[in-house]
Design an enzyme around this catalytic site. Structure first.
Site, short mmCIF file in Angstrom:
data_model
loop_
_atom_site.label_atom_id
_atom_site.label_comp_id
_atom_site.label_asym_id
_atom_site.label_seq_id
_atom_site.Cartn_x
_atom_site.Cartn_y
_atom_site.Cartn_z
N CYS A 336 2.58 -12.08 -5.18
CA CYS A 336 3.48 -11.78 -6.29
C CYS A 336 3.86 -12.99 -7.16
O CYS A 336 3.83 -12.88 -8.40
CB CYS A 336 4.72 -11.04 -5.81
SG CYS A 336 5.26 -11.36 -4.14
N ARG A 365 -0.34 -15.89 6.79
CA ARG A 365 1.00 -15.77 7.38
C ARG A 365 0.95 -16.23 8.83
O ARG A 365 0.03 -15.86 9.56
CB ARG A 365 1.51 -14.32 7.29
CG ARG A 365 1.64 -13.81 5.88
CD ARG A 365 2.14 -12.37 5.83
NE ARG A 365 2.15 -11.87 4.46
CZ ARG A 365 2.50 -10.63 4.12
NH1 ARG A 365 2.86 -9.78 5.06
NH2 ARG A 365 2.47 -10.25 2.85
N GLN A 383 -5.02 -8.75 0.89
CA GLN A 383 -4.03 -7.76 0.50
C GLN A 383 -4.45 -7.14 -0.83
O GLN A 383 -4.72 -7.85 -1.80
CB GLN A 383 -2.67 -8.44 0.36
CG GLN A 383 -1.49 -7.51 0.33
CD GLN A 383 -0.18 -8.29 0.42
OE1 GLN A 383 -0.03 -9.33 -0.21
NE2 GLN A 383 0.77 -7.79 1.19
N ASP A 385 -3.23 -6.03 -3.53
CA ASP A 385 -1.94 -6.12 -4.19
C ASP A 385 -2.03 -5.75 -5.66
O ASP A 385 -3.05 -5.99 -6.31
CB ASP A 385 -1.46 -7.58 -4.11
CG ASP A 385 -0.02 -7.67 -3.68
OD1 ASP A 385 0.63 -6.62 -3.58
OD2 ASP A 385 0.45 -8.79 -3.46
N HIS A 387 0.85 -5.60 -9.22
CA HIS A 387 2.20 -5.70 -9.75
C HIS A 387 2.23 -5.07 -11.13
O HIS A 387 1.44 -5.43 -11.99
CB HIS A 387 2.66 -7.16 -9.77
CG HIS A 387 2.80 -7.73 -8.40
ND1 HIS A 387 1.75 -8.35 -7.75
CD2 HIS A 387 3.84 -7.73 -7.53
CE1 HIS A 387 2.15 -8.71 -6.55
NE2 HIS A 387 3.41 -8.35 -6.39
N LYS A 466 11.94 -0.22 -0.87
CA LYS A 466 10.52 0.15 -0.91
C LYS A 466 10.30 1.55 -0.33
O LYS A 466 11.09 2.05 0.46
CB LYS A 466 9.68 -0.87 -0.16
CG LYS A 466 10.07 -1.07 1.30
CD LYS A 466 9.18 -2.10 1.99
CE LYS A 466 9.57 -2.28 3.44
NZ LYS A 466 8.59 -3.07 4.20
N HIS A 512 5.93 -3.64 -7.10
CA HIS A 512 4.91 -4.16 -6.19
C HIS A 512 4.23 -2.95 -5.55
O HIS A 512 4.89 -1.98 -5.17
CB HIS A 512 5.52 -5.00 -5.08
CG HIS A 512 6.36 -6.16 -5.55
ND1 HIS A 512 6.03 -7.47 -5.29
CD2 HIS A 512 7.52 -6.20 -6.24
CE1 HIS A 512 6.96 -8.26 -5.80
NE2 HIS A 512 7.88 -7.50 -6.38
#
Length: 637
Positions: A336, A365, A383, A385, A387, A466, A512
């Protein structure tokens, strides 16, 4: 003196003060008393023998309920601890904790002897004896000083630590069963004889209280059910899960590997890379049709951006840091912040929004080594991902579009799913007003579409609430994958703006979104869901050619070339082995189509077909079977 009790259906009854929960249940019906395992007073679970001393709401908890089953399993954990003390001696074992977990329980113990599967069978036998004795399980309340004195005499150091960490005003209770007792807040079943079906599963190592700085204990896992048939069904599912284990199948099917040179970081083999690319390409095409723009951001960035985004305050323990030219940098745990910088790179008008930025971004991570689990828990993963930078009035429509996208993807794989709405955590960032607005927006989307969901209090991201999607695999196991997060905080942190129709600067809202979540983990889930027998469109090898002998290799190579030119992934088994052996090998490789090539096939310019799940389909022309395969691939079958 009478007291007033209000039941869940709203009805009110009067009882003599001191009436027990069990007596309340019996007054309602004899059947309810038989089904009762515990009660609820002021929202707190209590034993059946708990006396009702004041007016209030009361609920009867039954054996069949989720809470009732948890009480039943926790009582079984106490029987396990008692059996251990009987077998190995009260001084030889120090008890840790024995909580209920999904589908079972465990107990952490400190003992010098490494426990084996043979030991588990002996422990089960002793547990059976304790159950036969039908020992009453009785609660007693003690003072903090009494509790410390009791467990100090037993040299139960872990229990002493737990007692010292309890809040000053907490009521401390001990549960007695025969010669055994344990520190516990309860409630419990009335006696050990109520336990009908249980099984100890395995032993693993576990750090005391999950901290690697603490001693390593032995954790005994077990499960318990109200009926033997339920236990047998559960054990069958566990055995099936072993056969479907993605680590086992990933090795057998040559999908991925792991190495001590990079713990928790998967290596993709050629076939696994095909699988991953197919997943990415599938999602990429769906995103293209929905007007997403794909981007790529750096793996490592200056630490300033993580401080600005809030990750430093809320996530630094899960991040990897290094120094570059005397500057502190971090490997990205999320995509992000990079997307915020891309948005901020140019000016935007309200006419441009929504802007949808997507990335298949590799993130890192930190996970403790003991938590690593094949592809399911890794230290680096991709990921999927995205946005979405939207106007406030676009929020609900855009979230609806994302829900439609996620639902479509899961339907292709045959996944059922359930939805949770996760609200603000304790360490949330930003104002409570913005959080209220964000949570209400998500509720509105779900409610207007008539989507069933449950509230998951306090499990939102630190920057916003979320919607989480939990898929159910072939063994009915739940996996949290897709997520939609509404974020008013990042736009503030990064000072993101757009020019409105009033020619003034305004703040966008960020959504997200992830569909697979972690592509690596999703591959692990798919491998177990399909037991390695992937749908044709996803399979690394779609067709296996099996020439009967060397005499037909030339024809086999001609067929192979035709299939490859049509875009079909094909392998040929050209080994000088018997056909039956080749067929069995192809079946172990979970290949959907086997094409057998011998004299009849060469003469007719056709192929003999064996299809996974259907067997021998006879001889067909090559063009006919190619058309069928291409059609199945296009239909995502």
């Amino acid at each position: 003196m009478d007291i007033q009790v209000i039941l869940p259906d709203g009805t009110s009854r009067r009882y003599e003060q001191g009436t027990t929960i069990e007596q309340v249940a019996e007054s309602i019906s004899v059947g309810l008393r038989k089904q009762a395992i515990a009660g609820k007073m002021k929202g707190q679970l209590v034993d059946l023998q708990q006396q009702v001393d004041a007016d209030g709401h009361i609920e009867i908890v039954t054996w069949e309920s989720e809470e009732g089953l948890a009480i039943y399993r926790h009582s079984t954990a106490h029987v396990l601890a008692q059996a251990l003390k009987r077998i190995y001696g009260f001084q030889a074992i120090k008890l840790g904790i024995g909580p209920v977990i999904e589908d079972g329980f465990y107990y952490d113990i400190d003992i010098d002897k490494p426990l084996s599967s043979d030991d588990l069978r002996a422990i089960e036998d002793e547990m059976g004896k304790i159950i036969q004795e039908n020992l009453p399980i009785v609660r007693r309340v003690v003072s903090r000083e009494e509790a410390l004195d009791i467990f100090a005499k037993l040299n139960e150091s872990y229990k002493l630590e737990l007692i010292r960490d309890l809040p000053e005003d907490v009521l401390i209770s001990i549960y007695d069963q025969g010669e055994f007792f344990d520190l516990c807040r309860g409630p419990h079943i009335p006696s050990t004889g109520r336990i009908k079906a249980f099984k100890l599963l395995h032993v693993a190592g576990a750090y005391w209280r999950g901290d690697a700085k603490n001693p390593m204990l032995q954790r005994i896992y077990g499960t318990a059910f109200l009926k033997k048939a339920q236990l047998d069904e559960h054990l069958h599912r566990l055995e099936e899960a072993k056969q479907r284990d993605h680590r086992k199948l990933g090795k057998e099917l040559e999908l991925f590997m792991f190495s001590e040179e990079a713990p928790g970081m998967p290596f993709y083999l050629p076939k696994g890379m095909i699988l991953r690319n197919e997943l990415e390409n599938f999602a990429r095409e769906l995103q293209r049709l929905r007007e997403y723009d794909e981007v790529r951001t750096p793996l490592m960035m200056n630490n300033r951006i993580w401080e600005e985004s809030g990750h430093w305050d809320h996530y630094k323990d899960n991040m990897y840091f290094t120094h570059v030219d005397e500057t502190k940098c971090a490997l990205k745990p999320m995509n992000c912040p990079g997307h915020m910088l891309i948005y901020k790179n140019s000016l935007h008008s309200y006419r441009e929004l929504p802007i949808r930025l997507a990335e298949f971004g590799q993130v890192h991570r930190h996970e403790y080594s003991g938590a690593l689990n094949g592809m399911m828990r890794v230290r680096t993963f991709c990921q999927d991902d995205a946005h979405l930078f939207v106007l406030p009035e676009q929020i609900e429509d855009e979230i609806g579009r994302v829900i439609e996208l996620i639902s479509h993807v899961y339907q292709v794989f045959g996944f059922q799913y359930r939805i949770e709405l996760s609200t603000r955590p304790v360490d949330y960032m930003g104002s409570s007003e913005l959080w209220d607005q964000a949570e209400q927006s998500l509720k509105n989307v779900l409610d207007k579409r008539g989507i069933a969901y449950r509230i998951n209090e306090g499990d939102g991201a630190f920057y916003g609430p979320k919607i989480d999607f939990h898929i159910l695999d072939a063994l009915k196991r739940s996996w949290q994958c897709g997520t939609i997060q509404l974020d008013f905080q990042m736009p503030e942190k990064f000072d993101l703006t757009y020019i409105g129709d009033d020619s003034l600067k305004h703040r966008p809202v960020v959504i997200h979104r992830a569909v697979y979540g972690s592509i690596d983990r999703f591959i692990g889930i798919l491998t177990e869901h399909f037991a390695g027998a992937f749908p044709l469109w996803l399979a690394p090898v779609q067709v296996k050619l099996l020439p009967v002998s060397d005499h037909y290799l030339d024809y086999a190579f001609q067929v192979k070339k035709s299939l490859e030119e049509a875009g079909i992934r094909v392998e040929m088994d050209a080994r000088a082995e018997k056909l039956g052996y080749k067929i069995r090998e192809a079946q172990l490789d979970k290949v959907k189509y086997m094409l057998i090539l011998g004299e009849k096939e060469q003469i007719s310019r056709g192929v003999s077909i064996r299809k996974r799940g259907e067997g021998d389909l006879g001889i067909r022309s090559l063009s006919e079977i190619m058309e069928q395969i291409i059609s199945e691939i296009a239909a995502k079958q």
